[in-house]
Design an enzyme around this catalytic site. Structure first.
Site, PDB file in Angstrom:
ATOM      1  CB  CYS A  50     -55.764 -18.563  50.130  1.00 56.02           C
ATOM      2  SG  CYS A  50     -54.976 -19.254  48.677  1.00 56.02           S
ATOM      3  CD1 TRP A  83     -56.873 -25.743  52.760  1.00 58.88           C
ATOM      4  CD2 TRP A  83     -57.242 -23.977  54.068  1.00 58.88           C
ATOM      5  NE1 TRP A  83     -55.924 -24.788  52.461  1.00 58.88           N
ATOM      6  CE2 TRP A  83     -56.126 -23.697  53.244  1.00 58.88           C
ATOM      7  CE3 TRP A  83     -57.657 -22.997  54.975  1.00 58.88           C
ATOM      8  CZ2 TRP A  83     -55.427 -22.495  53.306  1.00 58.88           C
ATOM      9  CZ3 TRP A  83     -56.956 -21.795  55.035  1.00 58.88           C
ATOM     10  CH2 TRP A  83     -55.852 -21.553  54.206  1.00 58.88           C
ATOM     11  CB  VAL A 116     -55.946 -30.482  51.626  1.00 61.20           C
ATOM     12  CG1 VAL A 116     -57.319 -29.849  51.547  1.00 61.20           C
ATOM     13  CG2 VAL A 116     -56.040 -31.993  51.748  1.00 61.20           C
ATOM     14  CB  VAL A 118     -58.362 -23.003  49.303  1.00 59.64           C
ATOM     15  CG1 VAL A 118     -59.224 -23.842  50.192  1.00 59.64           C
ATOM     16  CG2 VAL A 118     -57.326 -22.224  50.099  1.00 59.64           C
ATOM     17  CE1 TYR A 181     -47.670 -18.050  50.329  1.00 57.61           C
ATOM     18  CE2 TYR A 181     -48.135 -16.576  48.490  1.00 57.61           C
ATOM     19  CZ  TYR A 181     -48.556 -17.239  49.623  1.00 57.61           C
ATOM     20  OH  TYR A 181     -49.840 -17.092  50.072  1.00 57.61           O
TER      21      TYR A 181
HETATM   22  N1  LIG Z   1     -53.101 -25.423  44.515  1.00 58.62           N
HETATM   23  C1  LIG Z   1     -51.892 -24.707  44.486  1.00 58.62           C
HETATM   24  C2  LIG Z   1     -51.975 -23.235  44.935  1.00 58.62           C
HETATM   25  C3  LIG Z   1     -52.975 -22.846  45.969  1.00 58.62           C
HETATM   26  C4  LIG Z   1     -52.327 -22.715  47.309  1.00 58.62           C
HETATM   27  O1  LIG Z   1     -51.118 -22.760  47.450  1.00 58.62           O
HETATM   28  N2  LIG Z   1     -53.155 -22.490  48.308  1.00 58.62           N
HETATM   29  C5  LIG Z   1     -52.658 -22.476  49.659  1.00 58.62           C
HETATM   30  C6  LIG Z   1     -53.273 -21.401  50.493  1.00 58.62           C
HETATM   31  S1  LIG Z   1     -52.761 -19.784  50.034  1.00 58.62           S
HETATM   32  C7  LIG Z   1     -53.007 -23.796  50.298  1.00 58.62           C
HETATM   33  O2  LIG Z   1     -54.151 -24.190  50.334  1.00 58.62           O
HETATM   34  N3  LIG Z   1     -51.966 -24.482  50.804  1.00 58.62           N
HETATM   35  C8  LIG Z   1     -52.119 -25.738  51.445  1.00 58.62           C
HETATM   36  C9  LIG Z   1     -51.803 -25.640  52.882  1.00 58.62           C
HETATM   37  O3  LIG Z   1     -51.367 -24.594  53.333  1.00 58.62           O
HETATM   38  O4  LIG Z   1     -52.025 -26.634  53.569  1.00 58.62           O
HETATM   39  C10 LIG Z   1     -50.765 -25.447  45.136  1.00 58.62           C
HETATM   40  O5  LIG Z   1     -50.993 -26.578  45.537  1.00 58.62           O
HETATM   41  O6  LIG Z   1     -49.671 -24.919  45.179  1.00 58.62           O
END
Ligand SMILES: N[C@@H](CCC(=O)N[C@@H](CS)C(=O)NCC(=O)O)C(=O)O
Length: 339
Positions: A50, A83, A116, A118, A181
């Site tokens: 990530c 995750w 959820v 990271v 993205y």
């Molecule tokens: N916390 C932020 C940005 C962090 C983010 O997007 N991290 C991705 C990974 S790169 C993630 O954990 N996404 C949740 C998922 O894919 O379930 C959000 O919610 O947009």
């Protein structure tokens, strides 16, 4: 899997919108949100795949917060509970004792309906999530965790340069970090083209700046460089193909490729990058845009180690400070993740 961040998206004509970080408490020197900076109290949960989490790994290394804040590295492949710690013995994080990061979210707020994501910082004594505010976490490492920085730690967010750093980071965020993205998850031609054009337009502007100076702001590494690097290091491996940002490859751009290699070869940057986690996460998790889940064999990564000659531009990577020491053996990226 949640739709909180960049999870899989079904095909419908809804423009990609990044959800805001939900837990925005801050860990500060004075503990005003109830979370004081304390060595050994918190766990930094990341995925090396990530880009938002990778910022925090780089910043932690550059500032020498390794003793103060331990990392939990999640499996790059989430399941429908998001995750998970399947890389650890017994599938549990050895410090938090949990199988899914979502358990720490639940301990903070029962029935939390959001995604959820990271990076996340968890309070070890209670097992509760403190923050998943990826935009703030690294700024706080630089400015609030100073009592725990290593001797010789750089100033990644220098007071006198903050306006310029903030301006550059806003452009990098909108068009580049998030632009890839928006292009990748676009479900309409126009939406894709606008995002893709925006990525390359902004990269060219940044390249103009970087043709004259070694780093984005001033003559030292700052938070702005960390944030651009995390997108550039993923560019040819996943954004060029999987996200269709393919007007050119990073390796075809003399200025940006040399800049990215310079940072990659700087202690604290490349030693946090796991290309295996990056490729498997993007190509296997986003089945809406890659239904077969096939992970491409390329690109050839050896170029990351080639000389960059950026030192000819001057610059003092760590300012009056020094580079971080070697990576802890238990944190080394396995050979399959490296060039
Ligand atoms: N916390 C932020 C940005 C962090 C983010 O997007 N991290 C991705 C990974 S790169 C993630 O954990 N996404 C949740 C998922 O894919 O379930 C959000 O919610 O947009």
């Amino acid at each position: 899997m949640s739709d909180g961040g960049d999870g899989n998206r079904s095909l419908g004509h809804t423009p990609f919108k990044r959800s805001r970080s939900h837990f925005t408490d801050r860990i500060t020197a004075d503990g005003r949100d109830g979370w004081p900076v304390e060595p050994g109290r918190y766990r930094l949960v990341v995925s090396r795949a990530c880009p938002w989490a990778s910022r925090s790994l780089i910043s932690r290394r550059l500032l020498g917060l390794e003793d103060a804040l331990s990392p939990a590295v999640a499996d790059p492949i989430q399941d429908d509970r998001s995750w998970r710690f399947t890389l650890d013995p017994g599938g549990r994080d050895p410090v938090l004792g949990i199988r899914y990061l979502g358990e720490a979210y639940d301990r903070r707020e029962t029935g939390y309906p959001g995604g959820v994501s990271v990076p996340a910082i968890v309070d070890i004594p209670t097992g509760a999530l403190v923050t998943n505010d990826y935009q703030q976490i690294t700024l706080d490492f630089a400015t609030e965790w100073t009592a725990l920085h290593r001797p010789g730690a750089p100033d990644l967010y220098p007071q006198q340069r903050r306006d310029e750093i903030d301006t550059v980071m806003a452009e990098v965020y909108e068009d580049v970090n998030n632009g890839v993205y928006r292009a990748g998850f676009a479900t309409g031609q126009k939406e894709y083209e606008e995002a893709c054009e925006g990525v390359f337009r902004q990269l060219e502007l940044l390249a103009d700046r970087l043709a004259r100076q070694r780093y984005l702001v001033g003559d030292t590494i700052t938070e702005a460089d960390i944030r651009l690097f995390t997108t550039l290091v993923r560019f040819d491996a996943v954004y060029h193909g999987h996200f269709k940002c393919n007007k050119w490859k990073l390796a075809e751009h003399p200025v940006l490729w040399a800049y990215a290699r310079d940072l990659y070869q700087t202690p604290g940057f490349g030693d946090t990058v796991d290309f295996d986690h990056i490729k498997r996460h993007y190509y296997q998790v986003h089945t809406g845009i890659n239904p077969t889940g096939i992970v491409p064999l390329g690109p050839d990564l050896t170029g990351w180690l080639a000389p960059h000659h950026r030192e000819e531009l001057g610059g003092r990577p760590f300012g009056d400070g020094t580079p971080p020491g070697p990576v802890r053996p238990e944190e080394e990226v396995p050979p399959q993740g490296r060039p």
